[in-house]
Design a protein around this motif. Structure first.
Motif, PDB file in Angstrom:
ATOM      1  N   PHE A   1      -4.351   6.061  -6.656  1.00 25.09           N
ATOM      2  CA  PHE A   1      -5.189   5.175  -5.846  1.00 25.09           C
ATOM      3  C   PHE A   1      -6.603   5.703  -5.656  1.00 25.09           C
ATOM      4  CE2 PHE A   1      -3.186   7.301  -1.944  1.00 25.09           C
ATOM      5  CZ  PHE A   1      -4.356   7.824  -1.410  1.00 25.09           C
TER       6      PHE A   1
ATOM      7  N   HIS B   1      -2.613  -5.062  -0.932  1.00 21.69           N
ATOM      8  CA  HIS B   1      -3.207  -4.308   0.172  1.00 21.69           C
ATOM      9  C   HIS B   1      -3.402  -2.853  -0.246  1.00 21.69           C
ATOM     10  CE1 HIS B   1      -2.699  -1.807   3.967  1.00 21.69           C
ATOM     11  NE2 HIS B   1      -3.830  -2.470   4.166  1.00 21.69           N
ATOM     12  N   SER B   2      -4.601  -2.340  -0.056  1.00 18.56           N
ATOM     13  CA  SER B   2      -4.900  -0.936  -0.297  1.00 18.56           C
ATOM     14  C   SER B   2      -4.602  -0.546  -1.749  1.00 18.56           C
ATOM     15  CB  SER B   2      -4.131  -0.072   0.706  1.00 18.56           C
ATOM     16  OG  SER B   2      -4.633   1.229   0.744  1.00 18.56           O
ATOM     17  N   THR B   3      -3.643   0.341  -1.985  1.00 13.95           N
ATOM     18  CA  THR B   3      -3.244   0.672  -3.357  1.00 13.95           C
ATOM     19  C   THR B   3      -2.787  -0.578  -4.096  1.00 13.95           C
ATOM     20  OG1 THR B   3      -2.572   2.902  -2.702  1.00 13.95           O
ATOM     21  CG2 THR B   3      -1.657   2.045  -4.759  1.00 13.95           C
TER      22      THR B   3
ATOM     23  N   GLY C   1       0.807  -1.217   0.000  1.00 11.33           N
ATOM     24  CA  GLY C   1       0.000   0.000   0.000  1.00 11.33           C
ATOM     25  C   GLY C   1       0.840   1.267   0.000  1.00 11.33           C
TER      26      GLY C   1
END
Length: 276
Positions: free
Chosen positions: A203, A96-98, A30
């Motif tokens: 993102f 994860h995330s981005t 991320g």
């Protein structure tokens, strides 16, 4: 330390652990972190006999700080070159995330010929920013605020984020880890100012709706229902309805930082999904 020189000359850092292991798992981190944020997962999976690879995205960690190319398409092109370089097939991609957005865009842009499964953890998919077609997203003012805070005092902003919403340390009764806060700050400050500034747009404004629809492979979606960074309603709960072959596991009361705060449970879920 292993590096791959990409087609544009960028030097990409990566970890390749337990190279004799089976069922390769490739991790995408991320914002504004690097592959070290996955150490709990890659140590666990490598110890279980799997080959694990984790790279520092361009502009992050030990990878070159390029002025251009800090966008989701280039991130996935870099990832594709890494998979080709290592000649990896039957891969499970984990983001994860981005990094979850990177996994989705990779599958939509490069296909799944090398990929057998994917895991989206606290992912930014399908689209974070609020638009007419995505009314549940976050207002653009939120992401403008990120950029303004970085320009004003990046060092302080990179203390405020992990001290509060990222790990959920702003919640009553939270068990605060100063080490995690320092680790997040160190990784963020190690990253490129330009790269992390540009990545906010990547993102938040990259629409991965069509990418999710193209992912015919099995997908596991993991998300905390108290995620203050990527709220679950407009992300995981929306994404699982777009994915053709997916299931959602919600972590009750968990924050955005599942790989850190819920490391043991995430590790167990990854191994179980690999064995299916």
């Amino acid at each position: 330390m292993p590096y791959l020189t990409l087609k544009d000359g960028c030097s990409l850092y990566y970890k390749d652990w337990n190279t004799s292991g089976t069922s390769p798992v490739v991790f995408s981190h991320g914002w504004p972190l690097n592959s070290d944020n996955w150490d709990a997962q890659i140590f666990s999976l490598a110890s279980h006999g799997y080959r694990v690879v984790a790279h520092d995205r361009r502009g992050h960690g030990r990878t070159d700080q390029t002025w251009e190319g800090n966008d989701m398409n280039t991130y996935t092109d870099d990832l594709d070159q890494l998979l080709e370089h290592l000649d990896l097939t039957d891969v499970m991609l984990v983001g994860h995330s981005t990094g979850g957005g990177e996994v989705a865009r990779y599958c939509g842009r490069h296909g799944t010929k090398r990929v057998k499964k994917a895991v989206l953890i606290s992912a930014v998919t399908p689209l974070m920013v609020q638009t007419d077609s995505n009314p549940g997203g976050l207002p653009m003012s939120v992401f403008d605020g990120f950029r303004e805070a970085m320009v004003k005092d990046r060092a302080q902003f990179f203390v405020d984020v992990p001290s509060g919403p990222f790990f959920g340390f702003n919640r009553p009764g939270a068990e605060v880890s100063q080490g995690l806060i320092w680790s997040w700050w160190q990784a963020g400050m190690m990253a490129s100012f330009k790269g992390t500034y540009d990545c906010v747009k990547a993102f938040s404004e990259t629409d991965m709706t069509e990418d999710l629809k193209e992912m015919q492979i099995p997908v596991l979606v993991l998300h905390g229902d108290d995620d203050q960074v990527v709220p679950i309603d407009s992300s995981a709960r929306a994404a699982v309805n777009l994915l053709p072959n997916a299931r959602l596991k919600e972590y009750p009361g968990a924050p955005h930082a599942l790989p850190n705060i819920c490391a043991q449970e995430v590790n167990q879920d990854l191994v179980a999904f690999l064995k299916e």
